[in-house]
Design a protein around this motif. Structure first.
Motif, PDB file in Angstrom:
ATOM      1  N   SER A 140      -6.693  -9.708   1.788  1.00 33.38           N
ATOM      2  CA  SER A 140      -6.608  -8.873   3.009  1.00 33.38           C
ATOM      3  C   SER A 140      -7.604  -7.773   3.109  1.00 33.38           C
ATOM      4  CB  SER A 140      -5.227  -8.219   2.740  1.00 33.38           C
ATOM      5  OG  SER A 140      -4.058  -9.194   2.589  1.00 33.38           O
ATOM      6  N   PRO A 141      -8.174  -7.748   4.066  1.00 40.97           N
ATOM      7  CA  PRO A 141      -9.144  -6.855   4.394  1.00 40.97           C
ATOM      8  C   PRO A 141      -8.773  -5.458   4.811  1.00 40.97           C
ATOM      9  CG  PRO A 141      -9.298  -8.396   6.187  1.00 40.97           C
ATOM     10  CD  PRO A 141      -8.257  -8.786   5.220  1.00 40.97           C
ATOM     11  N   ILE A 142      -9.153  -4.326   4.159  1.00 43.44           N
ATOM     12  CA  ILE A 142      -8.617  -3.161   4.235  1.00 43.44           C
ATOM     13  C   ILE A 142      -9.280  -2.283   5.289  1.00 43.44           C
ATOM     14  CG2 ILE A 142      -7.855  -0.941   3.136  1.00 43.44           C
ATOM     15  CD1 ILE A 142      -6.437  -3.258   2.348  1.00 43.44           C
ATOM     16  N   ALA A 143     -10.798  -1.987   5.010  1.00 43.98           N
ATOM     17  CA  ALA A 143     -11.560  -1.719   5.979  1.00 43.98           C
ATOM     18  C   ALA A 143     -13.192  -1.897   5.398  1.00 43.98           C
ATOM     19  CB  ALA A 143     -11.654  -0.034   5.883  1.00 43.98           C
ATOM     20  N   ILE A 174       0.789  -1.115  -0.165  1.00 48.99           N
ATOM     21  CA  ILE A 174       0.054   0.143   0.032  1.00 48.99           C
ATOM     22  C   ILE A 174       0.771   1.345  -0.150  1.00 48.99           C
ATOM     23  CG2 ILE A 174      -1.486   1.516   1.314  1.00 48.99           C
ATOM     24  CD1 ILE A 174      -2.939  -1.181   2.074  1.00 48.99           C
ATOM     25  N   GLU A 175       0.599   1.962  -1.105  1.00 54.72           N
ATOM     26  CA  GLU A 175       1.356   3.349  -0.995  1.00 54.72           C
ATOM     27  C   GLU A 175       0.567   4.499  -0.533  1.00 54.72           C
ATOM     28  OE1 GLU A 175       2.330   4.818  -5.400  1.00 54.72           O
ATOM     29  OE2 GLU A 175       4.155   4.182  -4.997  1.00 54.72           O
ATOM     30  N   ASN A 176      -0.247   4.550  -0.865  1.00 59.02           N
ATOM     31  CA  ASN A 176      -1.180   5.870  -0.059  1.00 59.02           C
ATOM     32  C   ASN A 176      -2.616   5.423   0.308  1.00 59.02           C
ATOM     33  OD1 ASN A 176       0.388   7.842  -1.007  1.00 59.02           O
ATOM     34  ND2 ASN A 176       0.129   7.668  -3.121  1.00 59.02           N
ATOM     35  N   ILE A 177      -2.917   5.937   1.701  1.00 62.58           N
ATOM     36  CA  ILE A 177      -4.099   5.680   2.145  1.00 62.58           C
ATOM     37  C   ILE A 177      -4.857   7.141   2.426  1.00 62.58           C
ATOM     38  CG2 ILE A 177      -5.434   5.183   4.251  1.00 62.58           C
ATOM     39  CD1 ILE A 177      -3.330   2.958   4.773  1.00 62.58           C
ATOM     40  N   GLN A 204     -14.733   8.195  -4.964  1.00 61.12           N
ATOM     41  CA  GLN A 204     -13.291   8.931  -4.164  1.00 61.12           C
ATOM     42  C   GLN A 204     -12.251   7.892  -4.187  1.00 61.12           C
ATOM     43  OE1 GLN A 204     -14.201  10.855  -0.559  1.00 61.12           O
ATOM     44  NE2 GLN A 204     -12.382  10.528   0.219  1.00 61.12           N
ATOM     45  N   ILE A 205     -11.045   8.249  -4.268  1.00 66.65           N
ATOM     46  CA  ILE A 205      -9.908   7.367  -4.175  1.00 66.65           C
ATOM     47  C   ILE A 205      -9.737   7.045  -2.528  1.00 66.65           C
ATOM     48  CG2 ILE A 205      -7.495   6.916  -4.617  1.00 66.65           C
ATOM     49  CD1 ILE A 205      -7.582   8.703  -7.166  1.00 66.65           C
ATOM     50  N   LEU A 206      -9.511   6.035  -2.267  1.00 63.12           N
ATOM     51  CA  LEU A 206      -9.523   5.436  -0.818  1.00 63.12           C
ATOM     52  C   LEU A 206      -8.270   4.869  -0.588  1.00 63.12           C
ATOM     53  CD1 LEU A 206     -12.827   3.284  -0.750  1.00 63.12           C
ATOM     54  CD2 LEU A 206     -12.398   5.735  -0.243  1.00 63.12           C
ATOM     55  N   PHE A 207      -7.391   4.134  -1.466  1.00 59.25           N
ATOM     56  CA  PHE A 207      -5.936   3.997  -1.291  1.00 59.25           C
ATOM     57  C   PHE A 207      -5.374   3.354  -2.681  1.00 59.25           C
ATOM     58  CE2 PHE A 207      -8.568   0.098  -0.460  1.00 59.25           C
ATOM     59  CZ  PHE A 207      -7.682  -1.028  -1.067  1.00 59.25           C
ATOM     60  N   ARG A 208      -3.988   3.322  -2.818  1.00 60.94           N
ATOM     61  CA  ARG A 208      -3.196   2.836  -3.951  1.00 60.94           C
ATOM     62  C   ARG A 208      -2.227   1.857  -3.560  1.00 60.94           C
ATOM     63  NH1 ARG A 208      -3.493   6.472  -8.342  1.00 60.94           N
ATOM     64  NH2 ARG A 208      -4.494   8.681  -7.688  1.00 60.94           N
ATOM     65  N   VAL A 209      -1.999   0.810  -4.444  1.00 64.77           N
ATOM     66  CA  VAL A 209      -1.015  -0.176  -4.233  1.00 64.77           C
ATOM     67  C   VAL A 209       0.081   0.127  -5.206  1.00 64.77           C
ATOM     68  CG1 VAL A 209      -0.621  -2.610  -4.584  1.00 64.77           C
ATOM     69  CG2 VAL A 209      -2.937  -1.914  -3.680  1.00 64.77           C
ATOM     70  N   ASN A 210       1.222   0.023  -4.681  1.00 63.72           N
ATOM     71  CA  ASN A 210       2.429   0.232  -5.712  1.00 63.72           C
ATOM     72  C   ASN A 210       2.218  -0.559  -7.042  1.00 63.72           C
ATOM     73  OD1 ASN A 210       5.186  -0.197  -6.577  1.00 63.72           O
ATOM     74  ND2 ASN A 210       5.669   1.364  -5.084  1.00 63.72           N
ATOM     75  N   ILE A 231     -16.908   5.272   6.065  1.00 65.07           N
ATOM     76  CA  ILE A 231     -15.780   4.062   6.162  1.00 65.07           C
ATOM     77  C   ILE A 231     -15.577   3.902   7.660  1.00 65.07           C
ATOM     78  CG2 ILE A 231     -13.787   5.658   6.101  1.00 65.07           C
ATOM     79  CD1 ILE A 231     -12.987   3.328   3.630  1.00 65.07           C
ATOM     80  N   GLY A 232     -15.287   2.673   7.836  1.00 66.09           N
ATOM     81  CA  GLY A 232     -15.164   2.129   9.226  1.00 66.09           C
ATOM     82  C   GLY A 232     -13.501   2.235   9.694  1.00 66.09           C
ATOM     83  N   LEU A 233     -13.322   1.196  10.596  1.00 64.29           N
ATOM     84  CA  LEU A 233     -11.769   1.163  11.015  1.00 64.29           C
ATOM     85  C   LEU A 233     -10.795   0.354   9.969  1.00 64.29           C
ATOM     86  CD1 LEU A 233     -12.484   0.049  14.647  1.00 64.29           C
ATOM     87  CD2 LEU A 233     -12.535   2.542  13.781  1.00 64.29           C
ATOM     88  N   ARG A 234      -9.703   0.964   9.816  1.00 64.16           N
ATOM     89  CA  ARG A 234      -9.016   0.193   8.881  1.00 64.16           C
ATOM     90  C   ARG A 234      -8.129  -0.646   9.536  1.00 64.16           C
ATOM     91  NH1 ARG A 234      -3.610   2.743   8.832  1.00 64.16           N
ATOM     92  NH2 ARG A 234      -3.762   5.096   9.677  1.00 64.16           N
ATOM     93  N   TYR A 235      -7.713  -1.690   8.639  1.00 64.62           N
ATOM     94  CA  TYR A 235      -6.829  -2.856   9.388  1.00 64.62           C
ATOM     95  C   TYR A 235      -5.686  -2.849   8.809  1.00 64.62           C
ATOM     96  CZ  TYR A 235     -11.671  -4.462   9.955  1.00 64.62           C
ATOM     97  OH  TYR A 235     -13.088  -4.401  10.195  1.00 64.62           O
ATOM     98  N   VAL A 236      -5.172  -1.942   7.973  1.00 67.95           N
ATOM     99  CA  VAL A 236      -3.627  -2.020   7.536  1.00 67.95           C
ATOM    100  C   VAL A 236      -3.171  -0.652   7.568  1.00 67.95           C
ATOM    101  CG1 VAL A 236      -4.270  -3.869   5.798  1.00 67.95           C
ATOM    102  CG2 VAL A 236      -4.757  -1.241   5.171  1.00 67.95           C
ATOM    103  N   SER A 237      -1.811  -0.488   7.522  1.00 68.93           N
ATOM    104  CA  SER A 237      -1.230   0.932   7.496  1.00 68.93           C
ATOM    105  C   SER A 237      -0.290   1.150   6.127  1.00 68.93           C
ATOM    106  CB  SER A 237       0.051   0.744   8.469  1.00 68.93           C
ATOM    107  OG  SER A 237      -0.741   0.558   9.817  1.00 68.93           O
ATOM    108  N   GLN A 238      -0.120   2.457   6.237  1.00 68.28           N
ATOM    109  CA  GLN A 238       0.756   2.501   4.639  1.00 68.28           C
ATOM    110  C   GLN A 238       2.085   1.712   4.800  1.00 68.28           C
ATOM    111  OE1 GLN A 238       1.157   6.729   3.769  1.00 68.28           O
ATOM    112  NE2 GLN A 238       2.799   6.351   2.385  1.00 68.28           N
ATOM    113  N   GLY A 239       2.348   0.986   3.553  1.00 75.23           N
ATOM    114  CA  GLY A 239       3.723   0.129   3.614  1.00 75.23           C
ATOM    115  C   GLY A 239       3.248  -1.241   3.673  1.00 75.23           C
TER     116      GLY A 239
END
Length: 358
Positions: free
Chosen positions: A188-191, A79-82, A94-100, A173-181
Motif C-alpha cells: 500500500s503506497p502512503i505518500a 494506521i494509528e497516527n499520521i 522524523q516520525i511520519l506515521f505509526r501502524v497499530n 512530502i507529497g499527497l497522502r493516499y491513506v487516512s488514519q484507520g
C-alpha cells in the motif's frame, strides 16, 4: 468568269506568300535566340568570411529529484497516527506515521516470558553440568532453548520497530493516499517523499561527441516553463553507449535551494564543446539537401557553380560548413532553386556575417 478566276488566283498567291513570310520570320527569330547568351538569373549572395563560433550541443533532458521514494509500511496493520501534513517539509528521522502494534507487543511479552524461563533453565543446567549431574547433551538442549527464545524476542522487537515509519532523508512530502484507520500492507503506497534541494538532469549525447565531454564539465539548461538559465555539473555517465540509439547517457546535478525547479520537468540542455575562431557559417536557406549530403551554389566568374559541402553544428539561422568552402567565396542564398552549373548570374551582394561570436 475570267475575272473571278483571276481574283481567286491572286488571293491564293497572297496566302502562299504570307505563309512563307511567317515561316521565314519564325526561323530567323529561333536562330537569333539560339545564337544569343541565356539571360542572367537574379540572385542574392554574400561573401563568406570566418567568424568566431561557440560549438554547443543542444540536447533534450529531464529533471529528476536528487532523492525520491514512495513511503510504505513494512508491516500490515491499521494506521494509528499520521504525523505529517501534505506538501510540508520533513526532517531526516522524523516520525511520519505509526501502524497499530498492540498484537506484536502482546507477542513480545509472551516471548520475553518464555525467554526468562529459558534463561533460568539454562543457568540451572549449567550448575548441574558443573556437578556432573546431567550430560553435556542435556545442557546443550537447555542452552538452545534459551538462544531460540532470545532470537524470537529480537525478531518481534524488529517488527515493532517497523511499525513506526521515519523519514529516511529530509525533503518535501507529497499527497497522502491513506487516512488514519486505514488498513495497509507492504504493497500500500502512503505518500511520496522528495528531496529537491538538488536536482539531477539526465540527458544523452551522440556517440561522436562522447570523447569531448568529461566529469565535472559545466552545462547550462532552461526548462519548458521558464527562459531562465541554470547551471549544472556533470557527475556521472553510463559506462557504455546505448546500442539502439548510439548515444551516451549522462547525468548532471544542479542546486535548487530556491525551489524554482520541479522534478519531472522537460529541460533544454546546452553543452559547450569548443570555441572555433575561424568557423565558416552559411545561412540555412543556402543549403540544398541531396541524396548523399548537402550542396551549395557559389559564384565563380559570374556563373553559378555547385559545391558539395560537409556541415557541422548549427544555430537557429546558420550552419557551420566544415569542408567544401573557403573564406572569400561568394555564396548564393536566394533564388537558388532554378540554378544549374554555368548559369549566368546577376548578384545582389548583401553584407557578410561579421566576425563576432554567434
Amino acid at each position: 468568269m475570267k475575272l473571278r478566276y483571276i481574283i481567286f488566283t491572286l488571293i491564293g498567291v497572297g496566302l502562299v506568300a504570307l505563309i512563307g513570310y511567317r515561316i521565314i520570320d519564325n526561323k530567323d527569330k529561333t536562330q537569333g535566340n539560339q545564337a544569343g547568351p541565356p539571360p542572367a538569373i537574379k540572385v542574392v549572395g554574400q561573401v563568406l568570411q570566418p567568424v568566431a563560433f561557440e560549438d554547443n550541443l543542444s540536447l533534450s533532458g529531464s529533471l529528476e529529484a536528487n532523492e525520491q521514494i514512495e513511503l510504505r509500511s513494512e508491516v500490515s496493520g491499521i494506521i494509528e497516527n499520521i504525523n505529517f501534513t501534505e506538501g510540508s517539509k520533513v526532517s531526516k528521522g522524523q516520525i511520519l506515521f505509526r501502524v497499530n502494534d498492540q498484537e506484536m507487543r502482546a507477542q513480545l511479552a509472551k516471548v520475553q516470558t518464555s525467554q526468562t524461563l529459558a534463561s533460568e533453565n539454562e543457568r540451572r543446567a549449567r550448575l548441574l553440568l558443573e556437578k556432573e549431574a546431567i550430560s553435556q547433551e542435556e545442557y546443550d538442549m537447555a542452552q538452545a532453548d534459551f538462544q531460540s527464545s532470545k532470537a524470537e524476542s529480537q525478531l518481534i522487537q524488529a517488527q515493532l520497530g517497523k511499525a513506526t515509519v521515519r523519514a529516511p532523508f529530509s525533503g518535501v512530502i507529497g499527497l497522502r493516499y491513506v487516512s488514519q484507520g486505514t488498513y495497509v500492507t507492504p504493497a500500500s503506497p502512503i505518500a511520496t517523499l522528495v528531496n529537491t534541494d538538488k536536482l539531477k538532469i539526465t540527458f544523452s549525447i551522440p556517440e561522436k561527441y562522447a570523447s569531448q565531454v568529461r566529469i565535472n564539465d559545466k552545462i547550462t539548461f532552461t526548462t519548458s516553463n521558464s527562459r531562465e538559465e541554470h547551471e549544472a555539473t556533470i557527475y556521472a555517465t553510463e559506462p557504455g553507449v546505448d546500442l539502439s540509439t548510439r548515444t551516451l547517457k549522462m547525468r548532471a546535478i544542479a542546486d535548487n535551494k530556491d525551489g524554482k525547479l520541479i522534478p519531472g520537468t522537460f529541460a533544454n540542455v546546452f553543452l559547450p564543446l569548443s570555441v572555433v575562431e575561424d568557423a565558416l557559417m552559411v545561412p540555412t536557406e543556402s543549403l540544398i539537401p541531396i541524396q548523399n549530403g548537402k550542396k551549395i551554389f557559389i559564384s565563380e566568374n559570374g556563373k553559378a557553380k555547385e559545391v558539395i559541402v560537409e556541415t557541422g553544428a548549427r544555430t537557429e539561422s546558420s550552419i557551420r560548413v566544415i569542408s567544401g568552402l573557403k573564406a572569400g567565396d561568394t555564396i548564393l542564398t536566394s533564388g537558388i532553386m532554378v540554378l544549374r552549373n554555368g548559369t549566368p548570374l546577376n548578384i545582389d551582394l548583401r553584407q557578410p556575417l561579421a566576425k563576432t561570436q554567434l
